[in-house]
Design a protein around this motif. Sequence first.
Motif, short mmCIF file in Angstrom:
data_model
loop_
_atom_site.label_atom_id
_atom_site.label_comp_id
_atom_site.label_asym_id
_atom_site.label_seq_id
_atom_site.Cartn_x
_atom_site.Cartn_y
_atom_site.Cartn_z
N ASN A 95 -9.01 -7.44 -17.89
CA ASN A 95 -7.92 -6.86 -17.10
C ASN A 95 -6.72 -7.80 -17.23
O ASN A 95 -6.83 -8.90 -17.76
N THR B 269 0.11 3.80 -9.10
CA THR B 269 0.38 4.17 -10.50
C THR B 269 -0.77 3.78 -11.41
O THR B 269 -0.63 3.83 -12.63
N GLY B 270 -1.89 3.34 -10.83
CA GLY B 270 -3.09 3.18 -11.63
C GLY B 270 -3.47 1.77 -12.04
O GLY B 270 -4.49 1.59 -12.70
N TRP B 271 -2.70 0.77 -11.69
CA TRP B 271 -3.08 -0.60 -12.05
C TRP B 271 -4.16 -1.10 -11.10
O TRP B 271 -4.13 -0.84 -9.91
N GLU B 272 -5.10 -1.89 -11.64
CA GLU B 272 -6.10 -2.50 -10.78
C GLU B 272 -5.76 -3.97 -10.58
O GLU B 272 -5.94 -4.79 -11.48
N TYR B 273 -5.23 -4.29 -9.39
CA TYR B 273 -4.86 -5.67 -9.08
C TYR B 273 -6.13 -6.50 -8.94
O TYR B 273 -7.06 -6.09 -8.23
N ASP B 274 -6.15 -7.68 -9.58
CA ASP B 274 -7.40 -8.45 -9.57
C ASP B 274 -7.63 -9.17 -8.25
O ASP B 274 -8.73 -9.15 -7.70
N PRO C 27 -10.62 -5.82 -5.56
CA PRO C 27 -9.62 -5.27 -6.48
C PRO C 27 -8.99 -3.99 -5.92
O PRO C 27 -9.71 -3.13 -5.39
N TYR C 28 -7.68 -3.88 -6.10
CA TYR C 28 -6.94 -2.79 -5.48
C TYR C 28 -6.34 -1.90 -6.57
O TYR C 28 -5.73 -2.40 -7.52
N LYS C 29 -6.53 -0.61 -6.40
CA LYS C 29 -5.98 0.34 -7.37
C LYS C 29 -4.62 0.81 -6.87
O LYS C 29 -4.52 1.40 -5.79
N SER C 30 -3.56 0.54 -7.64
CA SER C 30 -2.21 0.90 -7.17
C SER C 30 -1.97 2.39 -7.38
O SER C 30 -2.70 3.05 -8.12
N ARG D 55 0.86 -1.19 0.00
CA ARG D 55 0.00 0.00 0.00
C ARG D 55 0.89 1.23 0.00
O ARG D 55 1.76 1.37 0.87
#
Lengths: 149, 178, 784, 292
Positions: free
Chosen positions: C628, C414-419, C409-412, C344
């Motif tokens: 994704n 830098t903008g990636w959405e972890y599934d 789902p987690y938004k990093s 995080r």
Amino acid sequence: MHFEGTQQIKASQRAIFEFLLDPNKVASCAPGFISMEILAPDHFKPTIGIGVGAVKAKFTLDVQLQDVREPTHAAMKGHGVAAGSAVDMVASVDLSPVSDAETTMNWIADVTVSGTIASVGARLLDSTAQKQITKFFDCFRQKLEQPAQ
Amino acid sequence: MTQHVKLTINGRPYEADVPSRLLLVHFIREVAGLTGTHIGCDTTSCGACTVLVNGTPAKSCTLFAVQTDGANISTVEGLEQGGTLHPIQEGFYEEHGLQCGFCTPGMMMTSIAFLQENPDPTDDEIRHAISGNLCRCTGYMQIVKAVQYAARKMRDEQATPNTADSSAATATEAEVIR
Amino acid sequence: MTTDAAAIGGMGHSVKRKEDARFLRGKGRYIDDIKLPGMLYMDIVRSPYAHANIKSIDASKALALPGVLAVITGKDLDAAGLAWMPTLMSDKQMVLPVDRVVYQAQEVAAVVATERYIAADGVALVEVDYEPLPPVIDPFKALEPDAPLVRPDREAQTNHIWHWESGDKARTDQLFNEAEVTVKEHIYLPRIHVSSIETCGCVASFDKVSGKLTVYMTTQAPHAIRTVYSLVTGIQEHKIRIVSPDIGGGFGGKVPVYPGYVIASVASIQTGLPVKWIEDRSENLQADSFARDYHITAELAAKNDGTMQALRVKTLADHGAFDAAANPSKFPAGLFSIITGSYRLDAAHVEVDGVYTNKPSGGVAYRCSFRVTEAVHTIERMVDTLAQKLQRDPAAVRMQNFIQPDAFPYKSATGWEYDSGNYPAALQKAMEKIDYAGLRREQAEKRARGELMGIGISTFTEIVGAGPSHTFDILGIKMFDSCEIRVHPTGSAIVRIGVQTQGQGHETTFAQIVAEELGLPVENITVEHGDTDTAPYGLGTYASRSTPTAGAATAVAARKIRDKAKKLAGHLLEVSPDDVEWVDYHFQVKGVPGRSVTMKDIAFAAYTNFPPDLEAGLEAVDYYDPPNLTFPFGAYICVVDIDRGTGMVKIRRFVAVDDCGNIINPMIVDGQIHGGLTMGMAPALFEAITYDENGNMQQSNFMDYLLPTAMETPVWETDKTTTPSPHHPFGAKGVGESATVGAPPAIANAVVDALSHLGVTHLDIPITPWKVYQILQEHGAAES
Amino acid sequence: MIPDDFTYAAPTNLPQVWDLLRQHEGDAKILAGGQSHIPLMKLRLASPAYLIDLRNVPGLTTLAERDGSLIIGAMVTETTLERSPLVRQRYAGIYDASAVVADPIVRNFATVGGNVAHADPANDHPAMLLALRANVTLQGSRGSRTMSLDDFMVDTFETALQGDEVLSEIRVPSPPPQSGSAYIKLERKVGDYAIAAVGAAVTLENGVCSRVGIGLTNVGPKAIRATQAETFLTGKQPDDASIRETARLAADAAQPTTDLHGPADYKRAMVQTLTARVLRLAVQRATAGGGQ
């Protein structure tokens, strides 16, 4: 690779200078000398086997004399390509008389080896080049002193 | 310059006039047409070209064919006998000892010669024996297991020569021969 | 027909590999095994110089050699408009130079002869007159104003290629300004080379009658190559067939289009005969694309209690003379922005600048998704650096900062959405398996005695499965993938896919997917790929994308078939399809287990007994556009011992807990992880490509480029957790490269950990014995 | 990689070999296994016009103890050495060296004679054989001569072989009682050349070293005998202090250069580490197994 050295030669400055301007004489000192093609007094192509022992590549060098300042200084630039490799060298010699019969020769050589030989032979390149170049200039002394003996 | 070279490869004679400089691996691949032996590195480092020369593992890209004139050569193509896989082939199959398959023939040839010398090796001894064969896919672990599998099977065959390992081997055959 | 799960061999079964049958017998068909009638051989003249003008090329002596048919130069190609070709990164690249070379071993001319040996002799006879130019090898020097220009052909007269950034700069800077603690390291990830044991090559065969060009090629992406070929040559795409036969390892090195392929194709068109070109190992090492060469400066901001807040990274990426990286178009530095990893963070900002130098093209993969190894190495090193500064256990700092399982789902940042993910569980499992607490006790005891051991952790997050068409394309081609299934009347099937195996076992795993979905035994399913004339269009296999994309397409295509089969089942069972259910690999009337039909029955009916409202046949195609990417992850722990007399590092134990979601074939997944770990260890301890100041590559064969053998490779201890991807049809994530990505920082962290009491905070890879020994000497810790 | 063309001959006796060497002086090369030379030919860094294979020449594969020496024929392969009980028991250092030459497959064809005559400073045998005071026998048409290995090894890739001479055998003096030898190579991976390697041979008499040999691999233009280190330890007890000093002197004898195998000062340090270790091992062997 940068190399330099000094030779005390028991010969006159003029005799040494004449030797230096004679491509056949100079080439005869090149390690692994095979043959020579003379295009002009200051432009020649010796073919030499560069290497040690059985490890050898045959190069035809294109050599040009440069910056000839009689009787103290001469330089030459050589360049050759073979077996995926290339050799580029610039060498210069400065002569200063100690007496009529003895001269100090300071020499400098910058050698660049490219391609296969540089890649594969890196571990041996420096020491081998050092030895061969030293031999080359050492040969001058031997040849020049021979007739005087 | 050409030279007449006669080799026995997997029990079959091959002869040809070849250049002196023809590498053994090119004789095997191009003259004999046996392409199971591969070329990986050209500098005797990787072992993909390993074959047996008179029973001894050799990197066939670092031998000239003329040097082996008259020799008995064994390659991967000769391992399977009468539709039955050699235990080393079976081991590589059962233990997932291969991925892209490019190093596999050389790896197997090395292993076979090793197991003749050392039928009951430790894992470390196997690793040492195959250290002249590079594999980029497997990380070697399953290869070690494959060689152990073959060692077990070859020992068992030695102990009971007449009873072929029935069920497992048959199942494997059915699976592999396709 | 069986409905026994083991006999079906669907998901989760360690089905033995179908492809092994030919490989074990020496019957594989690799490029160099292909021999066509009348085939000629091509060999390539290469530049000894890293930078030089070509004054002239004299081919007369070569052409005079009996058996030499042609010598092809850049001028010949230029006349046909083929001296340059596009790269997969929208740059252009010389096929053969017209007037200058820009890296050592660059292709200069090609000799075509009747035999391999004669072609090699011809190469030695081609006389090229060069005028050496000063090369620029160091990317920092390349950016200086007076640096030699690598690419004067470009409009922008600079060695700077592009600048790319991601994340929130202002917020990141603000967090750094306010931070209680910051750490900073310079990290260099050197050039490395994938070095698959098979080199690259092709057999190009132009049929003058039909005008069709067939090229058998060591390629991981045959369809993309076909399209590029068509665009470059103007040959209509249906007149080009690219066949990727058995491939002896790819790892990313067989994605780009190499000049040799194009020259061989031209040679075949010119001579009207098939032309074979096979690289030798030196050519492969010197001229094929490279990975990494990333100079990274990373900073991490945190609170004193160990809470990580922000990451700031500046990177110089040395791409060599041509920007030939195979990246999705929108991401010049690939997926480097996955750099926030498993943690995080409130904010992050990542900058990358691409630079030209007089080296061969860089920036392809080394068994990893686009630039992910670089990102993972950076964040995993930085977490350790922070733990060290705070004098905290690196495992504890990780546990404290992990994205929690309920946050997906987690938004990093830098903008990636972890599934999906469960990082604490994986780390916990690894720590238990290796007895982490016990190792720390042992380390303390050993340290007291002056012995050096280290424990290194890496808890990485991968990003694979490129990718969603809204974001991902290569040269504009969207990165979907495909599958076509045909079920034959007697209940067997052929599956054709758009991806291409290089050892991953697709012929087995893709059959397993279909077996699982259709209840047909895996042995009755054939998988075909690699031939653009028969396979559906796909983007190829790299970046661990096969299972996430084509694997998904395969499941979806199979489900389309099952939907139709359900109608046929209703017809056969004389009930409405709505009253039929799929249970244990067959259809049965709901609630009546005795009334059922198998897929084999249905297949026959599809050709013999189908209802009037249904078409005959049983086949389907799917082009799958993933919603994704997938985010596999893992927790690795490495234990090293260091020889104080020599600086040698020995890996004593290495535990790898991987999570790639649901698994098709556990045996194959284990094999992929073993291989990946070994290719992770290799650059951590052995492999690196360096150049001398003249641009000569110093590791041009396997005597100097050190691939690990079985003796240096440890016994890998693998385990897994399973966190399915929520968006993938069967919850899989892709696994081929996780271990290559995750392993290097675990090893580096272990070595730094062993030396941390001496004040060491970082060591660049490869960790050579002399780097370690020098530290030991400086701190009086060497064995005397 | 394709070598240049050449003419191949596999003569069946030494006189034929000499004839060929004389006929093709400067252009002929002896092939004794070729595991170093053939890769060089493939890189076209060696292109002999004639290749004279010794494989059919009889009498070059002796491996036996005779007249107070171990005789190693030039064509004895590394694998033969590695598997010889005689070598393993009485010449453990030679066993150590043969077991780390290249990799196990290369060792099947690589020969000891080739390893020595190739005169690559990175080759493993010369250093060990220097430590053991080996002599070499050279046979040519003008007769046979024996010289110390020190004299034979002239420079990188250069030996004392003259004219039509062929290296036919290596003779290692049989160790007196209470002797031990060992060779330790520091390599990053199997098949790589040594970062540095050291061979040591010691003979103990009444607890002191009566004879000491130390040879160094790949830390100079050729294999180096660390004479000052040898002299220092001779006559001394091989205790910790004397071994440390010997190791320091051995490091002084090294002439390493910086290359891919490491920086020069690291290699020098490694000579010190390895000398200490290899001496301890040799002494241990002398003490344990040297009862003969």
